[in-house]
Design a protein around this motif. Structure first.
Motif, short mmCIF file in Angstrom:
data_model
loop_
_atom_site.label_atom_id
_atom_site.label_comp_id
_atom_site.label_asym_id
_atom_site.label_seq_id
_atom_site.Cartn_x
_atom_site.Cartn_y
_atom_site.Cartn_z
N ALA A 46 -85.09 50.30 16.74
CA ALA A 46 -84.80 50.89 18.05
C ALA A 46 -84.02 49.91 18.93
O ALA A 46 -83.07 50.30 19.63
N GLY A 47 -84.40 48.65 18.91
CA GLY A 47 -83.70 47.66 19.71
C GLY A 47 -82.26 47.49 19.29
O GLY A 47 -81.38 47.27 20.13
N LEU A 48 -81.99 47.62 17.98
CA LEU A 48 -80.61 47.52 17.50
C LEU A 48 -79.78 48.69 18.03
O LEU A 48 -78.61 48.52 18.40
N VAL A 49 -80.37 49.88 18.06
CA VAL A 49 -79.67 51.05 18.60
C VAL A 49 -79.37 50.85 20.08
O VAL A 49 -78.25 51.10 20.55
N VAL A 50 -80.35 50.38 20.83
CA VAL A 50 -80.15 50.16 22.26
C VAL A 50 -79.05 49.13 22.50
O VAL A 50 -78.16 49.32 23.35
N ASP A 51 -79.09 48.04 21.74
CA ASP A 51 -78.07 47.00 21.89
C ASP A 51 -76.67 47.54 21.64
O ASP A 51 -75.72 47.19 22.37
N ALA A 93 -78.71 61.05 30.24
CA ALA A 93 -80.07 61.25 30.72
C ALA A 93 -81.06 61.28 29.55
O ALA A 93 -82.15 60.70 29.61
N LEU A 94 -80.69 61.96 28.46
CA LEU A 94 -81.55 62.00 27.28
C LEU A 94 -81.67 60.62 26.64
O LEU A 94 -82.75 60.21 26.19
N ILE A 95 -80.56 59.89 26.60
CA ILE A 95 -80.59 58.54 26.03
C ILE A 95 -81.49 57.64 26.86
O ILE A 95 -82.30 56.87 26.32
N ALA A 96 -81.37 57.72 28.18
CA ALA A 96 -82.20 56.89 29.06
C ALA A 96 -83.68 57.21 28.86
O ALA A 96 -84.53 56.31 28.80
N GLU A 97 -84.00 58.48 28.75
CA GLU A 97 -85.39 58.87 28.54
C GLU A 97 -85.88 58.36 27.18
O GLU A 97 -87.04 57.95 27.03
N GLY A 98 -85.00 58.36 26.18
CA GLY A 98 -85.37 57.80 24.89
C GLY A 98 -85.59 56.30 24.94
O GLY A 98 -86.50 55.77 24.29
N MET A 99 -84.77 55.60 25.71
CA MET A 99 -84.98 54.15 25.88
C MET A 99 -86.33 53.89 26.51
O MET A 99 -87.04 52.95 26.11
N GLY A 146 -89.72 51.69 25.23
CA GLY A 146 -90.06 50.52 26.01
C GLY A 146 -88.90 49.72 26.56
O GLY A 146 -89.10 48.62 27.08
N PHE A 147 -87.68 50.25 26.49
CA PHE A 147 -86.50 49.54 27.00
C PHE A 147 -86.22 50.02 28.43
O PHE A 147 -85.24 50.72 28.71
N HIS A 148 -87.08 49.60 29.34
CA HIS A 148 -87.06 50.13 30.69
C HIS A 148 -85.86 49.64 31.50
O HIS A 148 -85.31 50.40 32.30
N ASP A 149 -85.48 48.40 31.33
CA ASP A 149 -84.33 47.89 32.09
C ASP A 149 -83.06 48.64 31.71
O ASP A 149 -82.26 49.02 32.59
N GLU A 150 -82.86 48.82 30.42
CA GLU A 150 -81.66 49.53 29.96
C GLU A 150 -81.67 50.99 30.43
O GLU A 150 -80.64 51.54 30.84
N ALA A 151 -82.85 51.61 30.38
CA ALA A 151 -82.96 53.00 30.84
C ALA A 151 -82.60 53.10 32.31
O ALA A 151 -81.85 54.01 32.74
#
Length: 669
Positions: free
Chosen positions: A515-520, A559-565, A569-574
């Motif tokens: 998940a972190g790799l996807v967020v990055d 919006a969907l991506i942010a909710e997925g973050m 647990g990736f609150h800052d990125e969201a």
């Protein structure tokens, strides 16, 4: 359309210039102006002339989304003595008041007031394609009434115009010759009725002018706004975006004729119709604010669920519809939209919304009522939706007029390899597999807790676990460090990097360690524009910042991506995503468009408009609402509201009160 005057209500909308006029189309450059009802243009010309000249506009603005006021004056003089006021209400049909005032002259004046009209009865889809209609139009004049009638192969539409004041009425215009003493006013009313197959849609606005009607919905505009949760926020941007989102969703509510339910139309102008995917996602976004939108959406779509195979309409038993149209091409069977079923994600999204709605509303009765529909939807996921039985949902149109792409990015060229090659169907896009995973888990909960079917629940949970394991193996591209956009017809990984992978966070199908790799990757420079996550990486050959699905930024997508973050647990990125969308909203007068260009923020300093984006558009209007949920971290768990806020310091204090949770009012601060 930014400078047009737009008034809408239910299945009708009226688009004019700022003077309130609609000029006949230039055949070389057709426009989406006029009065439209249920996908048909009932007025293609509607223009007011004073002494043969268009009025000089002084002020022109909507009073609310279903009415407008225009103040003007006689053209051609420096200090005109004659002023004119037009007031328009769209209420199934249209009611218009015209007031001419000799308010600045000490002398009696003569003025000729002419109202020109005409109708082409173009199907909205034909207007979009620049095509002309094939039937015949006739005009019937009777006293103070004129009826414009269109017929083709048994299909009939008509527009009936009734003038309060007598004048010189022809087949193209009504003319009044006025003599006004000093300070004298002249006023008249016009009613425009829509007639479908000989039956007139009842006008809800009679003589009497503004403020005499309310939207034809179960909830008035005043109640809609008043029943929404109360937002307390130090950020003016957040407050204004919230109010505008609620207003936009109220404006887009409509009632498909035979369903009897109000649900959000997809967007103005091209998509003022039922769209399964759009309505489902919009209703999901609005759940903590107006859960009734989900209830009516679920019921309307359940009523239209397919029960047979139909190649022309891409229908299969259990499938939830994509699009319903009422225009000529659909009603005569020339187009497949009665309804059309070419979306492969509407069916799992139906199950996702059904579960989420029950969590917020405690409406187990609806879940029991729709149990047969939910089971048929599940059977489609496990049957026809999986074309080759490999456990993935693949799409390929069977219709000559069907959509090549049946994911949310439904333009023909939206599924590309990194080198720009078009993927061949059948296609299994990554986010649809995530939806199917989530739908299985959510349906398992409903089966166990409400339907009393523990065996089904156990099986669905096992199937979901197996899908998650298989998906994380088959869709991961080790050499590129991200998930594939899709598998093509030969099970090749379609290796472009797109925002679809962000939806995998929302559905929960991703392994935690990836998940972190996807967020990055989503927050890297090639995907992050500064205004949001782009639909495609700038490093891939198909990237274009103004290509509909290959480089633009979509508010609902973000919006969907942010909710997925947030889910992972990736609150800052969201919070960064939500804040960027709010920043963009300021430049669009807090009315977020369907899509805007993917140019870097550092280059443009302002978001760049996409030339044909819908405004208002339902899931763009819902994006700030879902963004609020993300910032406040609100969920319904074990029958109660949980609040885990993560609000950027620059937004200040933030809270919601009167949040509807399982029949009670809660607060989230």
């Amino acid at each position: 359309m930014p400078n047009d005057l737009i008034v809408l209500d239910g299945s009708s909308f009226f688009v004019s210039n700022e003077a309130g006029d609609v000029e006949p189309d230039d055949p070389a450059a057709p426009s989406v102006t006029g009065l439209f009802h249920s996908d048909v243009r009932h007025l293609a010309a509607w223009s007011l002339r004073l002494n043969g000249q268009p009025t000089r506009v002084l002020t022109s603005r909507p009073a609310d989304y279903y009415s407008a006021r225009i103040f003007g004056a006689l053209s051609g003089t420096k200090d005109p003595s004659i002023s004119v006021r037009r007031e328009r209400i769209v209420a199934d049909g249209v009611h218009e008041d015209i007031c001419v005032d000799n308010n600045n002259s000490g002398e009696t004046v003569t003025v000729v007031v002419e109202l020109r009209f005409g109708a082409d009865f173009s199907d909205l889809l034909a207007v979009k394609a620049g095509k002309r209609m094939r039937g015949r139009t006739r005009v019937e004049v009777n006293g103070n009434e004129v009826c414009l009638v269109y017929e083709n192969r048994g299909y009939q539409r008509a527009t009936r115009i009734v003038f309060e004041e007598s004048g010189r009425l022809t087949e193209q215009s009504m003319c009044w010759e006025l003599t006004l003493a000093p300070r004298q006013k002249w006023h008249t009313c016009i009613d425009i009725g829509v007639v479908i197959d000989g039956h007139e849609v009842g006008m809800r606005a009679g003589h009497g002018g503004m403020g005499t009607v309310q939207p034809n919905m179960g909830m008035s505009l005043e109640d809609w706004m008043g029943n929404a949760p109360r937002l307390s926020a130090e950020s003016e941007t957040l407050r204004r975006a919230y109010q505008q989102s609620l207003l936009n969703l109220a404006a887009l509510r409509f009632r498909p004729e035979h369903e009897g339910h109000s649900l959000p139309a997809a967007g103005l102008p091209w998509f003022m119709a039922l769209f399964g995917r759009d309505s489902l996602i919009t209703a999901y976004q609005a759940l903590p604010f107006h859960p009734s939108l989900a209830r009516t959406t679920l019921r309307a779509l359940a009523d239209l669920q397919a029960d047979e195979y139909d190649d022309f309409r891409d229908a299969e038993p259990g499938k939830i519809p994509h699009e319903l149209r009422r225009g000529e091409s659909s009603q005569l069977g020339d187009a497949p939209y009665t309804p059309y079923y070419g979306s492969h994600d509407s069916t799992p999204l139906f199950l996702i919304l059904l579960d989420e709605y029950e969590r917020w509303s405690a409406d187990a009765e609806l879940v029991r009522e729709l149990e047969p529909n939910a089971r048929r939807a599940l059977a489609w996921i496990e049957g026809p939706g999986d074309r080759d039985g490999d456990g993935y949902l693949e799409y390929q149109t069977r219709s000559k007029q069907g959509l090549r792409s049946q994911c949310w990015k439904d333009s023909w060229n939206s599924v590309l390899f990194a080198d720009g090659r078009l993927a061949d169907p059948p296609i299994a896009t990554c986010e649809i597999q995530g939806y199917a995973y989530d739908a299985r888990l959510r349906t398992a909960r409903l089966a166990r807790e409400i339907w009393g079917d523990a065996a089904l629940a156990d099986r669905l949970e096992r199937d979901a676990a197996a899908l998650r394991e298989r998906f994380n193996r088959d869709f991961w591209i080790e050499s590129r460090g991200h998930y594939a956009l899709a598998l093509d017809g030969s099970k090749n990984q379609v290796d472009a990097l797109t925002s679809n992978t962000g939806h995998l966070l929302w559905s929960g199908i991703l392994d935690r360690d990836r998940a972190g790799l996807v967020v990055d990757r989503l927050m890297a420079e090639d995907m992050w524009s500064g205004w949001g996550v782009r639909t495609m990486s700038t490093q891939d050959a198909g990237y274009n910042p103004i290509e509909y699905h290959n480089g633009t930024v979509w508010p609902h997508d973000n919006a969907l991506i942010a909710e997925g973050m947030r889910r992972y647990g990736f609150h800052d990125e969201a919070a960064t995503l939500v804040r960027a969308q709010l920043d963009a909203a300021e430049y669009f007068e807090y009315l977020l468009p369907e899509v805007f260009a993917g140019h870097p923020r550092s280059d443009t300093m302002t978001p760049v408009e996409y030339p044909t984006a819908c405004r208002p558009q339902a899931w763009a209007a819902g994006a700030p609402l879902l963004g609020l949920r993300t910032l406040l971290g609100i969920d319904v768990e074990d029958g109660g509201l949980t609040v885990r806020p993560h609000v950027p310091p620059e937004l200040g204090r933030l809270g919601l009160t009167e949040v509807p949770v399982r029949g009670q009012s809660r607060q989230a601060t």
